[in-house]
Every structure is written in C-alpha cells, then in structure tokens.
Design a protein around this motif. Structure first.
Motif, PDB file in Angstrom:
ATOM      1  N   GLY A   7       0.857  -0.961  -0.039  1.00 34.94           N
ATOM      2  CA  GLY A   7       0.071  -0.117  -0.052  1.00 34.94           C
ATOM      3  C   GLY A   7       0.873   1.214   0.044  1.00 34.94           C
ATOM      4  O   GLY A   7       1.945   1.203  -0.552  1.00 34.94           O
ATOM      5  N   THR A   8       0.349   2.443   0.492  1.00 37.50           N
ATOM      6  CA  THR A   8       0.850   3.670   0.525  1.00 37.50           C
ATOM      7  C   THR A   8       0.928   4.345   1.895  1.00 37.50           C
ATOM      8  O   THR A   8      -0.108   4.188   2.714  1.00 37.50           O
ATOM      9  CB  THR A   8      -0.169   4.812  -0.336  1.00 37.50           C
ATOM     10  N   ILE A   9       2.025   4.666   2.170  1.00 37.71           N
ATOM     11  CA  ILE A   9       2.280   5.226   3.577  1.00 37.71           C
ATOM     12  C   ILE A   9       1.651   6.547   3.629  1.00 37.71           C
ATOM     13  O   ILE A   9       1.582   7.453   2.698  1.00 37.71           O
ATOM     14  CB  ILE A   9       3.805   5.662   3.797  1.00 37.71           C
ATOM     15  N   THR A  10       0.831   6.886   4.605  1.00 43.32           N
ATOM     16  CA  THR A  10       0.231   8.048   5.151  1.00 43.32           C
ATOM     17  C   THR A  10       0.451   8.454   6.489  1.00 43.32           C
ATOM     18  O   THR A  10       0.805   7.780   7.289  1.00 43.32           O
ATOM     19  CB  THR A  10      -1.338   7.998   4.873  1.00 43.32           C
ATOM     20  N   PHE A  11       0.296   9.893   6.701  1.00 48.07           N
ATOM     21  CA  PHE A  11       0.665  10.350   8.150  1.00 48.07           C
ATOM     22  C   PHE A  11      -0.938  10.868   8.448  1.00 48.07           C
ATOM     23  O   PHE A  11      -1.507  11.708   7.857  1.00 48.07           O
ATOM     24  CB  PHE A  11       1.572  11.622   8.189  1.00 48.07           C
ATOM     25  N   GLN A  12      -1.328  10.260   9.820  1.00 45.63           N
ATOM     26  CA  GLN A  12      -2.484  10.721  10.229  1.00 45.63           C
ATOM     27  C   GLN A  12      -2.312  11.646  11.405  1.00 45.63           C
ATOM     28  O   GLN A  12      -1.429  11.151  12.194  1.00 45.63           O
ATOM     29  CB  GLN A  12      -3.268   9.509  10.602  1.00 45.63           C
ATOM     30  N   SER A  13      -2.990  12.655  11.361  1.00 45.79           N
ATOM     31  CA  SER A  13      -2.741  13.648  12.615  1.00 45.79           C
ATOM     32  C   SER A  13      -3.615  13.610  13.768  1.00 45.79           C
ATOM     33  O   SER A  13      -4.429  14.562  13.918  1.00 45.79           O
ATOM     34  CB  SER A  13      -2.880  15.143  11.927  1.00 45.79           C
ATOM     35  N   PHE A  14      -3.483  12.324  14.370  1.00 44.20           N
ATOM     36  CA  PHE A  14      -4.011  12.293  15.708  1.00 44.20           C
ATOM     37  C   PHE A  14      -3.041  12.378  16.691  1.00 44.20           C
ATOM     38  O   PHE A  14      -2.140  11.829  16.767  1.00 44.20           O
ATOM     39  CB  PHE A  14      -4.785  10.734  15.632  1.00 44.20           C
ATOM     40  N   GLY A  15      -3.378  13.283  17.813  1.00 40.88           N
ATOM     41  CA  GLY A  15      -2.533  13.753  18.745  1.00 40.88           C
ATOM     42  C   GLY A  15      -1.202  14.066  18.123  1.00 40.88           C
ATOM     43  O   GLY A  15      -1.075  15.332  17.473  1.00 40.88           O
ATOM     44  N   ALA A  20       0.831   5.434   8.841  1.00 38.90           N
ATOM     45  CA  ALA A  20      -0.029   4.334   8.626  1.00 38.90           C
ATOM     46  C   ALA A  20       0.084   3.754   7.275  1.00 38.90           C
ATOM     47  O   ALA A  20       0.888   4.311   6.324  1.00 38.90           O
ATOM     48  CB  ALA A  20      -1.611   4.803   8.532  1.00 38.90           C
ATOM     49  N   LEU A  21      -0.058   2.637   6.907  1.00 35.03           N
ATOM     50  CA  LEU A  21      -0.094   1.945   5.611  1.00 35.03           C
ATOM     51  C   LEU A  21      -1.588   1.684   4.864  1.00 35.03           C
ATOM     52  O   LEU A  21      -2.482   1.120   5.802  1.00 35.03           O
ATOM     53  CB  LEU A  21       0.540   0.366   5.593  1.00 35.03           C
ATOM     54  N   ALA A  22      -1.971   2.668   4.105  1.00 28.27           N
ATOM     55  CA  ALA A  22      -3.274   2.396   3.619  1.00 28.27           C
ATOM     56  C   ALA A  22      -3.084   1.341   2.428  1.00 28.27           C
ATOM     57  O   ALA A  22      -2.509   1.448   1.377  1.00 28.27           O
ATOM     58  CB  ALA A  22      -3.635   3.701   2.830  1.00 28.27           C
ATOM     59  N   ALA A  23      -3.671   0.127   2.757  1.00 30.62           N
ATOM     60  CA  ALA A  23      -3.550  -0.967   1.863  1.00 30.62           C
ATOM     61  C   ALA A  23      -5.123  -1.056   0.997  1.00 30.62           C
ATOM     62  O   ALA A  23      -5.761  -0.053   1.277  1.00 30.62           O
ATOM     63  CB  ALA A  23      -3.468  -2.192   2.630  1.00 30.62           C
ATOM     64  N   LYS A  24      -5.246  -2.081   0.062  1.00 30.35           N
ATOM     65  CA  LYS A  24      -6.279  -2.089  -0.321  1.00 30.35           C
ATOM     66  C   LYS A  24      -7.411  -2.122   0.314  1.00 30.35           C
ATOM     67  O   LYS A  24      -8.554  -1.369   0.074  1.00 30.35           O
ATOM     68  CB  LYS A  24      -6.474  -3.306  -1.464  1.00 30.35           C
ATOM     69  N   ASP A  25      -7.915  -3.047   1.366  1.00 32.93           N
ATOM     70  CA  ASP A  25      -9.167  -3.265   2.048  1.00 32.93           C
ATOM     71  C   ASP A  25      -8.856  -2.752   3.404  1.00 32.93           C
ATOM     72  O   ASP A  25     -10.023  -2.725   4.185  1.00 32.93           O
ATOM     73  CB  ASP A  25      -9.576  -4.621   2.022  1.00 32.93           C
ATOM     74  N   VAL A  26      -7.613  -2.130   4.127  1.00 31.08           N
ATOM     75  CA  VAL A  26      -7.444  -1.947   5.281  1.00 31.08           C
ATOM     76  C   VAL A  26      -6.397  -0.863   5.482  1.00 31.08           C
ATOM     77  O   VAL A  26      -5.794  -0.724   4.848  1.00 31.08           O
ATOM     78  CB  VAL A  26      -7.191  -3.164   6.259  1.00 31.08           C
ATOM     79  N   THR A  27      -6.517  -0.163   6.672  1.00 30.66           N
ATOM     80  CA  THR A  27      -5.415   0.836   6.966  1.00 30.66           C
ATOM     81  C   THR A  27      -5.012   0.238   8.297  1.00 30.66           C
ATOM     82  O   THR A  27      -5.364  -0.229   9.293  1.00 30.66           O
ATOM     83  CB  THR A  27      -6.039   2.234   7.119  1.00 30.66           C
ATOM     84  N   TYR A  28      -3.496  -0.041   8.274  1.00 28.95           N
ATOM     85  CA  TYR A  28      -2.819  -0.523   9.280  1.00 28.95           C
ATOM     86  C   TYR A  28      -1.986   0.910   9.927  1.00 28.95           C
ATOM     87  O   TYR A  28      -1.428   1.436   9.319  1.00 28.95           O
ATOM     88  CB  TYR A  28      -1.584  -1.321   8.688  1.00 28.95           C
ATOM     89  N   GLU A  29      -2.279   0.619  11.448  1.00 28.00           N
ATOM     90  CA  GLU A  29      -1.259   1.825  12.029  1.00 28.00           C
ATOM     91  C   GLU A  29       0.105   1.175  12.167  1.00 28.00           C
ATOM     92  O   GLU A  29       0.151   0.080  12.853  1.00 28.00           O
ATOM     93  CB  GLU A  29      -1.800   2.018  13.375  1.00 28.00           C
ATOM     94  N   LEU A  30       1.271   1.862  11.833  1.00 26.55           N
ATOM     95  CA  LEU A  30       2.457   1.251  12.071  1.00 26.55           C
ATOM     96  C   LEU A  30       3.044   1.680  13.335  1.00 26.55           C
ATOM     97  O   LEU A  30       3.103   2.561  13.809  1.00 26.55           O
ATOM     98  CB  LEU A  30       3.281   1.930  10.702  1.00 26.55           C
ATOM     99  N   PHE A  31       3.732   0.400  13.928  1.00 24.92           N
ATOM    100  CA  PHE A  31       4.054   0.623  15.394  1.00 24.92           C
ATOM    101  C   PHE A  31       5.599   0.839  15.306  1.00 24.92           C
ATOM    102  O   PHE A  31       6.407   0.129  14.628  1.00 24.92           O
ATOM    103  CB  PHE A  31       3.904  -0.809  15.969  1.00 24.92           C
ATOM    104  N   GLU A  32       6.007   1.916  15.622  1.00 23.79           N
ATOM    105  CA  GLU A  32       7.349   2.307  15.588  1.00 23.79           C
ATOM    106  C   GLU A  32       8.164   2.122  14.215  1.00 23.79           C
ATOM    107  O   GLU A  32       9.098   1.328  14.029  1.00 23.79           O
ATOM    108  CB  GLU A  32       8.121   1.728  16.690  1.00 23.79           C
ATOM    109  N   PRO A  33       7.510   2.764  13.009  1.00 19.10           N
ATOM    110  CA  PRO A  33       8.006   2.498  11.920  1.00 19.10           C
ATOM    111  C   PRO A  33       9.703   2.866  11.538  1.00 19.10           C
ATOM    112  O   PRO A  33       9.785   3.986  12.073  1.00 19.10           O
ATOM    113  CB  PRO A  33       6.965   3.257  10.882  1.00 19.10           C
TER     114      PRO A  33
END
Length: 74
Positions: A7-15, A20-33
């Motif tokens: 997928g594609t790496i995205t930055f989500q501005s929570f806190g 995150a990794l925006a994959a085809k069907d799901v968004t994964y939150e990356l742990f200490e990338p």
C-alpha cells in the motif's frame, strides 16, 4: 504469524501524529516504523506482525509491527 501488506504510507494527525499503511481493504497503524518509511505517499510492501496486545490513541486500524519492507516504484 507474519503478514504481507502492500500500500501507501500516510500520516494521520491524531495527537502527535501516526504513520499508517493504506492497503487495498484496510489501513494499518504502523508501530514504531523505521525512519525510511516515514514519508507521505511512499508505495511499499511490508512484512510484519499484527500486534493485538497494543492499544493506541489513534485506533485507525490493526497495529502492524514492521519486520521488513521494500519500497516499490510509483
């Protein structure tokens, strides 16, 4: 158990923000990338482990701990 996600790496501005990794069907939150993955819009293939033992403030999807990755061509 390891999974593979593409997928594609995205930055989500929570806190303070979360990568995150925006994959085809799901968004994964990356742990200490790794620093190399902290680039908005980067296309990647990631192998990692879903961490069911971690809760986060963002709660945007399953938490994925990166074991290895490959940067894809655009």
């Amino acid at each position: 158990m390891s999974i593979e996600a593409k997928g594609t790496i995205t930055f989500q501005s929570f806190g303070l923000g979360v990568w995150a990794l925006a994959a085809k069907d799901v968004t994964y939150e990356l742990f200490e990338p790794p620093t190399e993955l902290q680039q908005e819009g980067l296309s990647v293939n990631i192998t990692g482990i879903i961490r069911d033992d971690i809760m986060t403030v963002a709660m945007i999807g399953p938490v994925l701990e990166v074991q290895s990755f490959e940067i894809s061509g655009s």
